[in-house]
Design a protein around this motif. Structure first.
Motif, PDB file in Angstrom:
ATOM      1  N   GLY A  60      17.264  15.722   7.655  1.00 46.69           N
ATOM      2  CA  GLY A  60      17.414  16.577   8.816  1.00 46.69           C
ATOM      3  C   GLY A  60      18.200  17.852   8.579  1.00 46.69           C
ATOM      4  N   TYR A  61      18.821  17.968   7.423  1.00 47.87           N
ATOM      5  CA  TYR A  61      19.553  19.200   7.119  1.00 47.87           C
ATOM      6  C   TYR A  61      18.587  20.250   6.581  1.00 47.87           C
ATOM      7  N   PRO A  62      18.997  21.519   6.584  1.00 54.97           N
ATOM      8  CA  PRO A  62      18.097  22.601   6.168  1.00 54.97           C
ATOM      9  C   PRO A  62      17.521  22.411   4.766  1.00 54.97           C
ATOM     10  N   THR A  63      16.315  22.911   4.612  1.00 55.66           N
ATOM     11  CA  THR A  63      15.642  22.893   3.309  1.00 55.66           C
ATOM     12  C   THR A  63      15.242  24.319   2.965  1.00 55.66           C
ATOM     13  N   THR A  79       5.720  17.220  -2.429  1.00 56.37           N
ATOM     14  CA  THR A  79       7.053  17.621  -2.880  1.00 56.37           C
ATOM     15  C   THR A  79       7.886  18.119  -1.709  1.00 56.37           C
ATOM     16  N   ARG A  80       7.287  18.914  -0.855  1.00 52.97           N
ATOM     17  CA  ARG A  80       7.992  19.422   0.324  1.00 52.97           C
ATOM     18  C   ARG A  80       8.448  18.280   1.231  1.00 52.97           C
ATOM     19  N   LEU A  81       7.537  17.340   1.472  1.00 50.16           N
ATOM     20  CA  LEU A  81       7.872  16.216   2.346  1.00 50.16           C
ATOM     21  C   LEU A  81       9.011  15.379   1.768  1.00 50.16           C
ATOM     22  N   ASP A 129       9.045  23.979   9.292  1.00 46.26           N
ATOM     23  CA  ASP A 129       7.631  24.179   9.556  1.00 46.26           C
ATOM     24  C   ASP A 129       6.881  23.969   8.257  1.00 46.26           C
ATOM     25  N   LEU A 130       6.242  22.830   8.131  1.00 45.10           N
ATOM     26  CA  LEU A 130       5.553  22.475   6.899  1.00 45.10           C
ATOM     27  C   LEU A 130       4.054  22.739   6.965  1.00 45.10           C
TER      28      LEU A 130
END
Length: 108
Positions: free
Chosen positions: A103-106, A93-95, A42-43
């Motif tokens: 697709g893996y967790p961040t 930066t988040r993107l 959720d960005l």
């Protein structure tokens, strides 16, 4: 609610947004819905604000709805333009991090 023809609702898969009453409302009042892929981060920058408010209001017990409303309003007014600017300026930066993770967790 003042939804205009050009309004787009960002559907983030929150269970309360997926309820049948919300889905029916959106069907008639806001036909342009942007769906959020399942299991994706959720960005939305507003989530940072909700988190900040939650942390700040839970420092002391709240006993009534009115007290909650007062505390939320007070804390909302304390959010600085500097904080908002940091949250927004961090989005590139988040993107990049999300793309790098494929697709893996961040951490977001």
């Amino acid at each position: 609610m003042g939804v205009r023809d050009n309004f787009k609702f960002y559907q983030d898969n929150d269970p309360k947004h997926k309820s049948s009453i919300v889905q029916e409302y959106l069907l008639y009042a806001c036909p342009k819905v942007l769906h959020h892929p399942p299991q994706s981060p959720d960005l939305n920058p507003i989530e940072n604000l909700w988190d900040l408010l939650d942390c700040n209001i839970t420092t002391t017990p709240i006993k009534t709805k009115e007290e909650l409303k007062i505390r939320l309003t007070e804390e909302w007014r304390r959010i600085t333009q500097n904080y908002l600017s940091k949250v927004i300026s961090n989005m590139p930066t988040r993107l990049k991090h999300v793309i790098r993770q494929q697709g893996y967790p961040t951490k977001y």
